[in-house]
Design a protein around this motif. Structure first.
Motif, PDB file in Angstrom:
ATOM      1  N   THR A 335      38.775  92.742 105.881  1.00  0.00           N
ATOM      2  CA  THR A 335      37.661  92.202 105.101  1.00  0.00           C
ATOM      3  C   THR A 335      36.583  91.776 106.097  1.00  0.00           C
ATOM      4  O   THR A 335      36.891  91.103 107.080  1.00  0.00           O
ATOM      5  CB  THR A 335      38.134  90.950 104.329  1.00  0.00           C
ATOM      6  N   ILE A 336      35.363  92.193 105.836  1.00  0.00           N
ATOM      7  CA  ILE A 336      34.295  91.894 106.801  1.00  0.00           C
ATOM      8  C   ILE A 336      34.082  90.383 106.928  1.00  0.00           C
ATOM      9  O   ILE A 336      33.880  89.872 108.026  1.00  0.00           O
ATOM     10  CB  ILE A 336      32.974  92.596 106.386  1.00  0.00           C
ATOM     11  N   SER A 337      34.156  89.691 105.821  1.00  0.00           N
ATOM     12  CA  SER A 337      33.791  88.272 105.881  1.00  0.00           C
ATOM     13  C   SER A 337      34.741  87.476 106.785  1.00  0.00           C
ATOM     14  O   SER A 337      34.301  86.600 107.507  1.00  0.00           O
ATOM     15  CB  SER A 337      33.759  87.680 104.477  1.00  0.00           C
ATOM     16  N   ASN A 338      36.046  87.795 106.761  1.00  0.00           N
ATOM     17  CA  ASN A 338      36.957  86.964 107.570  1.00  0.00           C
ATOM     18  C   ASN A 338      37.933  87.766 108.432  1.00  0.00           C
ATOM     19  O   ASN A 338      38.867  87.216 108.991  1.00  0.00           O
ATOM     20  CB  ASN A 338      37.730  86.015 106.659  1.00  0.00           C
ATOM     21  N   GLN A 339      37.703  89.048 108.499  1.00  0.00           N
ATOM     22  CA  GLN A 339      38.533  89.950 109.321  1.00  0.00           C
ATOM     23  C   GLN A 339      40.020  89.906 108.994  1.00  0.00           C
ATOM     24  O   GLN A 339      40.870  90.147 109.852  1.00  0.00           O
ATOM     25  CB  GLN A 339      38.352  89.658 110.798  1.00  0.00           C
ATOM     26  N   ALA A 340      40.323  89.560 107.773  1.00  0.00           N
ATOM     27  CA  ALA A 340      41.732  89.577 107.366  1.00  0.00           C
ATOM     28  C   ALA A 340      42.146  91.017 107.071  1.00  0.00           C
ATOM     29  O   ALA A 340      41.377  91.773 106.459  1.00  0.00           O
ATOM     30  CB  ALA A 340      41.908  88.714 106.127  1.00  0.00           C
ATOM     31  N   ILE A 341      43.329  91.375 107.532  1.00  0.00           N
ATOM     32  CA  ILE A 341      43.804  92.749 107.277  1.00  0.00           C
ATOM     33  C   ILE A 341      44.166  92.880 105.795  1.00  0.00           C
ATOM     34  O   ILE A 341      44.931  92.081 105.262  1.00  0.00           O
ATOM     35  CB  ILE A 341      45.053  93.070 108.126  1.00  0.00           C
ATOM     36  N   ILE A 342      43.578  93.885 105.143  1.00  0.00           N
ATOM     37  CA  ILE A 342      43.911  94.098 103.734  1.00  0.00           C
ATOM     38  C   ILE A 342      44.717  95.388 103.535  1.00  0.00           C
ATOM     39  O   ILE A 342      45.231  95.643 102.464  1.00  0.00           O
ATOM     40  CB  ILE A 342      42.639  94.132 102.847  1.00  0.00           C
ATOM     41  N   GLY A 343      44.791  96.154 104.580  1.00  0.00           N
ATOM     42  CA  GLY A 343      45.574  97.385 104.457  1.00  0.00           C
ATOM     43  C   GLY A 343      45.446  98.207 105.721  1.00  0.00           C
ATOM     44  O   GLY A 343      44.857  97.765 106.721  1.00  0.00           O
TER      45      GLY A 343
END
Ligand code: C2E
Ligand code: MG
Ligand code: MG
Length: 601
Positions: A335-343
């Motif tokens: 996710t661009i906003s928080n760099q959390a891996i989504i896949g």
């Protein structure tokens, strides 16, 4: 009329009448002295022409090439002149009739002493010739299109090679229909056959009268043409043929259109065997398939080397599939906003025994052109689902992560695509809601109705669908709403240049807005620098994928990330040029608050 004086007994008459052949005995001036029952039955209309050439005559004798015989070659004249005729094939024709009577003629002079000078025995071999012709037809003609077949073409080519002519005065064109299998699958073999017949007719109508069109089998045709002034004429003919073939055909209320790839091998060149000539035309045809927007290709020697390299690569790739040399790497999508891996996106690699780890760029095109992409793609899907499911069981924090798998356009021309996907999901136990299939724009151009139906079925199963490399294909935003997509992956060329090229930036901006309007989420590909990253934030792009967040990772590295041992490198200090101070008009709220590494969403 029968000169019984020359016959000794009624037994001899009976014997003559029971012979299957027509027997005719003539005197020195051709006058008929005796003939048997068979001669009376079927030869009497032709008797005059066995001795006489009369332009007004009702009948005529032809040789086995069907050329009229001159007077001195007429069979009765020959036997009276003392010649022996041994079983020669001739043809008898009646004026105004297209019926031919094939006969085998034997005979010779009669020993002197009587009124007879010559005897002729004529056998009706029409039935035999008819069967022979049928057999010939079966051997040399294609039963569906009635065009000459491969055997006939090879015969013709060999004949031309023996004659030997000026270089480039002939050409062999190898024509392969594109996606004909799809027509068969969609509309059935009956319409498929009708289309082949129609296209065979068009090919024949397009070529010069002396040229030969042949059907080589399935959806392959060939044309051999002589008396060319040079290669340009062969190319012009290829273009005409392409236009003729690709015109729509209306069959059973269906508007059917197929493409064609035409390989041209000029001749006679140095060929010694017809098969070599055909092989080169075929090689050139395959070259057309690899080139975008080309309909024909002229063979040249370098293609031969390419062809054998390709064959080698194909064999090696087939072996790789069998020996388990393929692997999947997984590149995080964040996710661009928080760099959390989504896949992750699953990306295929080939661990080549000699050349090391190969990227798809080195083997996907061989896989595509050889058809190996089909087993390869199914292997990728199965392996990605299996691996994700295995990880989910070990790392419960992965339970919401998706995996994106690339689909080849070729898979969409396969029957039972949806069933196959279902089967893989059932076997691996992977949740369809966590599967994303990536499809390039090229898939959407052809056969869109059947593609839409397939995509809808996949979507109904809960699978999400993404357009891959968006912007590199036909870039028509207008068609997007017709397809049931969930996301757009914007090609990295847009991200790459957007910081220097204002036009690209604008396109990027409008693509993101359009995607929003269509309810699609946007994934940016190829995010390499902090500047890219800042730009995407400014554009409010939801997610991204790129080396800035992480390289594609082998499975054990993914596991390390999952266990939180290694942080894929994202550190603003890494990029000294990083300047988040983008054009403030883009996004007045832009803040370059980068930091940390991709984390679990
Ligand atoms: P793709 O589907 O667009 O995959 C993304 C490609 O971009 C990957 O290349 C990835 O390594 C590369 N990439 C990701 N981030 C960056 C970045 O920041 N900068 C740069 N320069 N490149 C980045 P890869 O793995 O070499 O794959 C290339 C293409 O090969 C893929 O493009 C896809 O079209 C095809 N491909 C890969 N795996 C498969 C597969 O399993 N099946 C099929 N049909 N095609 C595949
Ligand atoms: Mg992809
Ligand atoms: Mg892509």
């Amino acid at each position: 009329m029968i000169d019984l004086a020359n016959l000794q007994t009624s037994l001899e008459v009976a014997i003559l009448d029971h012979l299957p052949d027509a027997i005719v005995v003539v005197g020195p001036d051709g006058q008929l002295i005796l003939w048997n029952l068979q001669a009376q039955r079927w030869l009497s209309d032709y008797l005059s022409c066995l001795w006489e050439v009369d332009p007004k005559a009702q009948c005529q004798v032809l040789d086995h090439h069907r050329c009229p015989l001159p007077l001195d070659q007429l069979p009765l004249r020959r036997v009276v002149a003392g010649q022996v005729i041994e079983n020669e094939d001739m043809v008898l024709v009646q004026r105004g009739s297209d019926q031919l009577l094939w006969v085998a003629v034997s005979g010779g002079p009669v020993p002197p002493g009587g009124s007879a000078a010559g005897i002729l025995s004529v056998r009706n071999i029409s039935t035999h010739k008819h069967q022979e012709r049928q057999l010939y037809h079966q051997t040399y003609y294609d039963a569906l299109t009635q065009l000459p077949n491969r055997v006939a073409l090879i015969d013709r080519l060999n004949h031309l090679l023996v004659q030997g002519r000026e270089p480039d005065s002939m050409a062999l064109l190898f024509i392969d229909l594109n996606r004909f299998k799809q027509v068969n699958d969609d509309l059935g073999h009956r319409l498929g056959n009708q289309l082949l017949t129609e296209l065979g007719r068009r090919i024949k109508d397009t070529i010069p009268p002396q040229a030969m069109a042949a059907r080589l089998g399935s959806d392959e045709f060939a044309v051999v043409v002589e008396h060319l002034a040079g290669q340009k004429e062969a190319i012009d003919l290829a273009t005409d043929l392409w236009h003729a073939i690709t015109q729509p055909a209306v069959l059973a209320n269906h508007d059917i259109r197929v493409g064609a790839s035409i390989g041209i091998a000029p001749g006679p060149a140095a060929y010694r065997h017809a098969e070599d000539w055909l092989r080169d035309a075929n090689t050139a045809m395959h070259q057309v398939k690899d080139l975008a927007d080309c309909h024909w290709c002229l063979f040249d020697g370098s293609l031969e080397a390419q062809y054998s390299q390709r064959l080698e690569a194909e064999t090696a790739l087939r072996r790789a599939l069998d020996n388990g040399e393929l692997q999947l790497y997984y590149q995080p999508i964040v996710t661009i906003s928080n760099q959390a891996i989504i896949g992750f996106e699953a990306l295929v690699r080939w661990q080549h025994p000699e050349r090391g780890l190969l990227l798809p760029g080195e083997f996907i095109s061989v896989a595509e052109s050889s058809g190996l992409i089909i087993p390869l793609s199914w292997w990728v899907l199965e392996e990605a689902c299996r691996q994700m499911q295995a990880w989910t069981e070990t790392y419960p924090n992965m339970a919401h992560l998706t995996v994106s798998v690339n689909m080849s356009s070729k898979q969409f021309f396969q029957k039972h695509l949806v069933d196959k996907v279902k089967e893989i999901l059932a076997q691996t136990g992977f949740d369809p809601h966590r599967l994303k299939l990536e499809i390039t724009e090229s898939v959407l151009i052809d056969h869109s109705e059947s593609i839409i139906a397939i995509l809808q079925e996949l979507r109904e199963m809960g699978i999400r669908l993404a357009v891959d490399d968006f912007g590199t294909g036909y870039s028509s935003l207008s068609y997007l709403h017709q397809f049931p997509f969930d996301s757009l992956k914007i090609d990295r060329s847009f991200i790459e240049n957007a910081d220097q090229d204002f036009e690209k930036l604008e396109i990027l901006q409008s693509v993101v807005r359009l995607a929003w309007n269509l309810g699609l989420d946007v994934v940016a590909e190829g995010v390499e620098t902090h500047r890219h990253y800042a730009q995407l934030r400014a554009l409010r792009c939801e997610s991204g994928q790129g080396f800035l967040f992480s390289q594609p990772l082998p499975p054990d590295s993914v596991e390390q990330v999952m266990r939180g041992k290694v942080d894929p490198d994202l550190d603003p200090d890494l990029d000294p040029d990083f300047d988040a101070d983008l054009d403030p008009d883009l996004d007045p709220d832009l803040e370059a608050d980068l930091g940390g590494s991709p984390t679990m969403a």
